[in-house]
Design an enzyme around this catalytic site. Structure first.
Site, PDB file in Angstrom:
ATOM      1  N   GLU A   1       0.853  -1.188   0.000  1.00 23.41           N
ATOM      2  CA  GLU A   1       0.000   0.000   0.000  1.00 23.41           C
ATOM      3  C   GLU A   1       0.893   1.243   0.000  1.00 23.41           C
ATOM      4  O   GLU A   1       1.807   1.353   0.812  1.00 23.41           O
ATOM      5  CB  GLU A   1      -0.889   0.026   1.253  1.00 23.41           C
ATOM      6  CG  GLU A   1      -1.681   1.314   1.414  1.00 23.41           C
ATOM      7  CD  GLU A   1      -2.360   1.458   2.776  1.00 23.41           C
ATOM      8  OE1 GLU A   1      -2.934   2.524   3.032  1.00 23.41           O
ATOM      9  OE2 GLU A   1      -2.295   0.505   3.584  1.00 23.41           O
TER      10      GLU A   1
ATOM     11  N   ARG B   1       0.278  10.542   1.127  1.00 23.50           N
ATOM     12  CA  ARG B   1       0.547  11.593   2.121  1.00 23.50           C
ATOM     13  C   ARG B   1       1.675  12.520   1.697  1.00 23.50           C
ATOM     14  O   ARG B   1       2.034  13.446   2.429  1.00 23.50           O
ATOM     15  CB  ARG B   1       0.892  10.951   3.476  1.00 23.50           C
ATOM     16  CG  ARG B   1      -0.279  10.188   4.071  1.00 23.50           C
ATOM     17  CD  ARG B   1       0.043   9.648   5.434  1.00 23.50           C
ATOM     18  NE  ARG B   1      -0.999   8.749   5.922  1.00 23.50           N
ATOM     19  CZ  ARG B   1      -0.920   8.063   7.050  1.00 23.50           C
ATOM     20  NH1 ARG B   1       0.159   8.168   7.798  1.00 23.50           N
ATOM     21  NH2 ARG B   1      -1.899   7.270   7.422  1.00 23.50           N
TER      22      ARG B   1
ATOM     23  N   LYS C   1     -10.751  -1.983   7.459  1.00 16.44           N
ATOM     24  CA  LYS C   1      -9.487  -1.650   8.106  1.00 16.44           C
ATOM     25  C   LYS C   1      -9.803  -0.950   9.425  1.00 16.44           C
ATOM     26  O   LYS C   1     -10.569   0.017   9.425  1.00 16.44           O
ATOM     27  CB  LYS C   1      -8.676  -0.708   7.203  1.00 16.44           C
ATOM     28  CG  LYS C   1      -7.437  -0.138   7.887  1.00 16.44           C
ATOM     29  CD  LYS C   1      -6.627   0.696   6.914  1.00 16.44           C
ATOM     30  CE  LYS C   1      -6.745   2.166   7.216  1.00 16.44           C
ATOM     31  NZ  LYS C   1      -5.675   2.957   6.589  1.00 16.44           N
TER      32      LYS C   1
END
Length: 205
Positions: A41, A45, A129
């Site tokens: 993943e 950011r 998640k």
């Protein structure tokens, strides 16, 4: 539509890549791939994140690469255009879940409370998640949720490390754990790619 867990297969670690440059991101992915990782993943950011996804897919075509930190439809579109193989969100809202409804790749929505879990199940999701796991009740919270949401399974991330990952993986409703502990910023900055490979190998045991 494939489920996120089917993409994971036997891999119980969701390794998270957070990098400031494309070069860093690709090197982290190569180090992880060297350890036998087949899915990573990339969290969106940093400015370089979308380009990192594109470049990893170019240089490591057999590695599944997904985008994390999807907060709205605009970011979702950008991530899909970059070629993301799956989508992960840090949180859930009716607006975001509506936007994800027709997503062409597997989605793992983020939750942190029982209300979030209920909302996600109302939208048809059974794989979620938990984030941030350590601040949202951790393994004890997931254990309690197992008796309420019997058909839901989780990939917790946030505050998970080599010392506590087993607390989560031992739960029947956890299919994987996510973490950045296998690629901490100081290793990335000092280009100690071999340490990332070793940490990923250890995490897969």
């Amino acid at each position: 539509m494939k489920t996120f867990s089917s993409l994971m297969g036997n891999q119980t670690l969701l390794p998270i890549i957070q990098a400031a440059t494309v070069e860093q991101g690709v090197n982290i992915a190569k180090a992880m791939h060297e350890a036998g990782i087949h899915l990573v993943e990339v969290v969106l950011r940093t400015e370089a994140s979308l380009d990192i996804i594109k470049q990893i897919k170019k240089e490591l075509p057999d590695l599944l690469v997904g985008a994390g930190t999807i907060l709205n439809e605009s970011i979702l579109d950008d991530a899909l255009k970059a070629g993301s193989d799956f989508i992960i969100t840090p949180a859930s809202s009716p607006t975001l879940l509506h936007a994800l409804k027709n997503c062409p790749v597997p989605v793992l929505p983020g939750v942190s409370t029982s209300a979030d879990i209920l909302l996600a199940t109302e939208f048809g999701y059974s794989e979620l998640k938990l984030f941030p796991a350590s601040l949202s009740g951790g393994s004890q919270f997931l254990k309690a949720m197992g008796s309420v949401f019997k058909s839901v399974s989780f990939c917790p991330t946030g505050g998970i490390n080599a010392n506590n990952k087993a607390d989560y993986l031992n739960l029947s409703n956890v299919f994987a754990v996510g973490g950045t502990w296998v690629a901490p910023a100081n290793w990335v900055e000092s280009q100690q790619w071999n340490l990332i490979t070793s940490a990923c190998k250890d995490a897969l045991l």
